[in-house]
Design a protein around this motif. Structure first.
Motif, PDB file in Angstrom:
ATOM      1  N   GLU A  41      81.544   1.956  18.687  1.00  0.00           N
ATOM      2  CA  GLU A  41      81.277   1.501  20.156  1.00  0.00           C
ATOM      3  C   GLU A  41      81.659   2.796  20.865  1.00  0.00           C
ATOM      4  O   GLU A  41      81.707   2.462  22.422  1.00  0.00           O
ATOM      5  CB  GLU A  41      82.126   0.106  20.442  1.00  0.00           C
ATOM      6  N   GLN A  42      81.464   3.697  20.305  1.00  0.00           N
ATOM      7  CA  GLN A  42      82.079   5.042  21.078  1.00  0.00           C
ATOM      8  C   GLN A  42      81.282   5.220  22.260  1.00  0.00           C
ATOM      9  O   GLN A  42      81.430   5.705  23.587  1.00  0.00           O
ATOM     10  CB  GLN A  42      82.443   6.346  20.219  1.00  0.00           C
ATOM     11  N   ALA A  43      80.018   5.118  22.184  1.00  0.00           N
ATOM     12  CA  ALA A  43      78.940   5.527  22.960  1.00  0.00           C
ATOM     13  C   ALA A  43      79.258   4.633  24.176  1.00  0.00           C
ATOM     14  O   ALA A  43      78.967   5.028  25.506  1.00  0.00           O
ATOM     15  CB  ALA A  43      77.735   5.789  22.684  1.00  0.00           C
ATOM     16  N   ARG A  44      79.375   3.078  23.929  1.00  0.00           N
ATOM     17  CA  ARG A  44      79.380   2.213  24.925  1.00  0.00           C
ATOM     18  C   ARG A  44      80.556   2.369  25.951  1.00  0.00           C
ATOM     19  O   ARG A  44      80.471   2.385  26.951  1.00  0.00           O
ATOM     20  CB  ARG A  44      79.430   1.050  24.087  1.00  0.00           C
ATOM     21  N   HIS A  45      81.434   2.645  25.282  1.00  0.00           N
ATOM     22  CA  HIS A  45      82.727   2.924  26.078  1.00  0.00           C
ATOM     23  C   HIS A  45      83.008   4.358  26.945  1.00  0.00           C
ATOM     24  O   HIS A  45      83.394   4.367  28.026  1.00  0.00           O
ATOM     25  CB  HIS A  45      83.988   2.913  25.138  1.00  0.00           C
ATOM     26  N   LEU A  46      82.124   5.260  26.420  1.00  0.00           N
ATOM     27  CA  LEU A  46      81.939   6.581  27.096  1.00  0.00           C
ATOM     28  C   LEU A  46      81.183   6.318  28.333  1.00  0.00           C
ATOM     29  O   LEU A  46      81.381   6.939  29.327  1.00  0.00           O
ATOM     30  CB  LEU A  46      81.744   7.571  26.203  1.00  0.00           C
ATOM     31  N   ALA A  47      80.168   5.653  28.121  1.00  0.00           N
ATOM     32  CA  ALA A  47      79.221   5.366  29.295  1.00  0.00           C
ATOM     33  C   ALA A  47      79.664   4.459  30.238  1.00  0.00           C
ATOM     34  O   ALA A  47      79.861   4.643  31.658  1.00  0.00           O
ATOM     35  CB  ALA A  47      77.769   4.337  28.631  1.00  0.00           C
ATOM     36  N   LEU A  48      80.566   3.362  29.794  1.00  0.00           N
ATOM     37  CA  LEU A  48      81.552   2.657  30.826  1.00  0.00           C
ATOM     38  C   LEU A  48      82.594   3.626  31.526  1.00  0.00           C
ATOM     39  O   LEU A  48      82.810   3.422  32.735  1.00  0.00           O
ATOM     40  CB  LEU A  48      82.174   1.387  30.367  1.00  0.00           C
ATOM     41  N   LEU A  49      83.274   4.478  30.969  1.00  0.00           N
ATOM     42  CA  LEU A  49      84.189   5.463  31.347  1.00  0.00           C
ATOM     43  C   LEU A  49      83.374   6.235  32.324  1.00  0.00           C
ATOM     44  O   LEU A  49      84.191   6.218  33.527  1.00  0.00           O
ATOM     45  CB  LEU A  49      84.631   6.235  30.290  1.00  0.00           C
ATOM     46  N   GLU A  50      82.187   6.610  32.273  1.00  0.00           N
ATOM     47  CA  GLU A  50      81.487   7.505  33.334  1.00  0.00           C
ATOM     48  C   GLU A  50      81.360   6.646  34.523  1.00  0.00           C
ATOM     49  O   GLU A  50      81.498   7.045  35.727  1.00  0.00           O
ATOM     50  CB  GLU A  50      80.156   7.842  32.690  1.00  0.00           C
ATOM     51  N   LYS A  51      80.939   5.403  34.413  1.00  0.00           N
ATOM     52  CA  LYS A  51      80.772   4.351  35.434  1.00  0.00           C
ATOM     53  C   LYS A  51      81.675   4.215  36.397  1.00  0.00           C
ATOM     54  O   LYS A  51      81.992   4.222  37.679  1.00  0.00           O
ATOM     55  CB  LYS A  51      79.996   3.083  34.889  1.00  0.00           C
ATOM     56  N   LEU A  52      83.162   3.996  35.700  1.00  0.00           N
ATOM     57  CA  LEU A  52      84.344   3.672  36.413  1.00  0.00           C
ATOM     58  C   LEU A  52      84.735   4.955  37.293  1.00  0.00           C
ATOM     59  O   LEU A  52      85.123   4.784  38.209  1.00  0.00           O
ATOM     60  CB  LEU A  52      85.557   3.281  35.350  1.00  0.00           C
ATOM     61  N   VAL A  53      84.394   6.195  36.575  1.00  0.00           N
ATOM     62  CA  VAL A  53      85.044   7.347  36.870  1.00  0.00           C
ATOM     63  C   VAL A  53      84.095   8.055  38.336  1.00  0.00           C
ATOM     64  O   VAL A  53      84.547   8.159  39.289  1.00  0.00           O
ATOM     65  CB  VAL A  53      85.070   8.646  35.983  1.00  0.00           C
ATOM     66  N   ASN A  54      82.904   7.349  38.193  1.00  0.00           N
ATOM     67  CA  ASN A  54      81.862   7.830  39.413  1.00  0.00           C
ATOM     68  C   ASN A  54      82.302   6.917  40.488  1.00  0.00           C
ATOM     69  O   ASN A  54      81.436   7.124  41.581  1.00  0.00           O
ATOM     70  CB  ASN A  54      80.592   7.873  38.767  1.00  0.00           C
ATOM     71  N   GLN A  55      83.148   5.806  40.462  1.00  0.00           N
ATOM     72  CA  GLN A  55      83.605   5.036  41.640  1.00  0.00           C
ATOM     73  C   GLN A  55      84.573   5.503  41.933  1.00  0.00           C
ATOM     74  O   GLN A  55      85.702   5.067  41.408  1.00  0.00           O
ATOM     75  CB  GLN A  55      83.317   3.658  41.261  1.00  0.00           C
TER      76      GLN A  55
END
Length: 442
Positions: A41-55
């Motif tokens: 699930e690395q890709a999934r969690h990196l994508a979520l990290l990106e979403k959180l950081v951009n907020q």
């Protein structure tokens, strides 16, 4: 009493030659599933990290902090957590994310700690997530503490996949103002303190500390408090300074006080910084503590001098000794004026207790299973204050389950991506093992 030395030759050779991880039991079937799930699930969690950081979720961006909360709610609800929002408008902050997962009765209740906010407000130029390489990502709060929240979530998802989350009793507190806590703290940290009193072990998901490339375990954090010394004296023409009538002004006595602090306060694990000084015919430090103003001339004896700074200590007793000594120094008489001290005790210390050491030992048991090196305890001088300190007096605690990073609190904040998955695996196995132990208090 010599029996502890009487190892059979083969066992003695194995003890000397084999590295510790090879002597540990291999991962169980459930642990194998958790390890594989984190990797898958690395890709999934990196994508979520990106979403959180951009907020943006600078502490004072109330809407932004709440938006990060809203992004996380479905993630945790999907794992069986009941999530609630604790409004903190009364202290000028957004609020806290609190989630609870009810498991098997009579087993340990775990408290997981992190935070939603960052130091980067809306007017800061550093606002976007950036993938630097396969092993490095950059962004505001990518490590502190959105990366920590991702490590927590990845571990819980791995437990869910392996079936070990079902029986786990877990409470999560993600504060919305860790970087600049609302005041009074009695309100801003009431829910976290209450959660600590309910818990049997607390795990803090702020960043992983490293020394010489080696992962370190954190079983202690120092306190964080502020002080302010104000000296008022007679003002007048400079030709009269040092006379009995005119006195010596305000700046000389303040300098003597600060010099006495430097000479007389030092003790192990204690630091006391002077962050700002102002003096003159008039002088003041803004309520925000971020700037000062002063007026005066070379031929005017300064009537006011003020200095402020912080104190960091490892134990409550050290704080008490330091405050008492500071008050004694400030009370010493001088010609022509008076001095006052305001001492603000904010973040409490997290002392290195035996219970905390035992938690690190259990984490090292996980490291052995994962084939990772043992983690030594970090020198508390190398770690700042944090939210876990509010619960450390009530519950065994461990700090640093978030990812390794560099440049935190700057526009160079960069996460070591492999450490994110390493930490998630450690947390998943540690939480699973702790959750199966009997509760120690209720």
């Amino acid at each position: 009493m010599l029996t502890r030395h009487l190892l059979a030759p083969a066992a003695l050779i194995a003890a000397l030659v084999l590295p510790a991880p090879l002597l540990a039991a291999p991962p169980s079937k459930a642990e194998q599933v958790m390890i594989a799930t984190v990797d898958a699930e690395q890709a999934r969690h990196l994508a979520l990290l990106e979403k959180l950081v951009n907020q943006n979720s600078g502490t004072r961006n109330v809407k932004g902090v709440r938006a990060v909360h809203d992004m996380l709610v479905p993630e945790f609800e999907a794992l069986g957590f009941t999530v609630r929002w604790v409004d903190q408008s009364a202290v000028g902050r957004a609020g806290h994310f609190i989630a609870e997962h009810k498991g098997k009765k009579g087993t340990k209740r775990l408290l997981l700690i992190g935070h939603l906010d960052t130091v980067f407000e809306l007017d800061h130029p550093f606002q976007k997530f950036e993938r630097i390489s396969a092993d490095k990502v950059k962004g505001p709060g990518a490590a502190d503490d959105k990366g920590g929240v991702i490590a927590m979530l990845a571990a819980l998802r791995a437990m869910h996949k392996a079936g070990t989350l079902k029986d786990a009793n877990i409470e999560i507190v993600l504060t919305g103002d860790e970087e600049e806590a609302g005041l009074p703290l009695s309100i801003a940290r009431a829910d976290l303190i209450a959660a600590g009193k309910r818990a049997d072990a607390a795990l803090d998901f702020e960043g992983l500390s490293q020394e010489d490339g080696k992962d370190m375990g954190s079983i202690a954090r120092r306190s964080a408090g502020n002080w302010k010394v104000t000296v008022t004296a007679r003002s007048g023409h400079s030709s009269g300074i040092f006379s009995e009538r005119a006195g010596e002004g305000a700046i000389y006595p303040l300098a003597q006080i600060l010099a006495a602090f430097r000479k007389e306060l030092p003790e192990p694990n204690l630091t006391f910084n002077v962050g700002m000084v102002a003096g003159g015919a008039s002088a003041s430090i803004a309520a925000s503590g971020a700037n000062a103003e002063a007026t005066g001339k070379t031929n005017i004896i300064p009537g006011v001098a003020v200095a402020m700074g912080d104190v960091r200590a490892l134990t409550r007793e050290s704080i008490q000794r330091t405050e008492a000594k500071m008050r004694e120094i400030v009370a010493r008489p001088f010609n022509g004026g008076t001095a006052t001290l305001v001492f603000e005790d904010k973040y409490p210390p997290m002392a290195p207790t035996e219970g905390n050491r035992a938690l690190l030992a259990k984490l090292n048991g996980v490291n052995a299973t994962l084939g990772l090196p043992e983690m030594a305890a970090l020198d508390p001088l190398k770690r700042g204050a944090g939210d876990v300190s509010f619960v450390a007096a009530d519950v065994d605690s461990l700090v640093g389950l978030g990812p390794a990073s560099e440049g935190d609190h700057t526009a160079a904040e960069t996460v070591d991506v492999p450490s994110l998955w390493r930490q998630a695996k450690r947390a998943a196995l540690l939480m699973t093992r702790l959750s199966r132990e009997p509760a120690v208090k209720r």
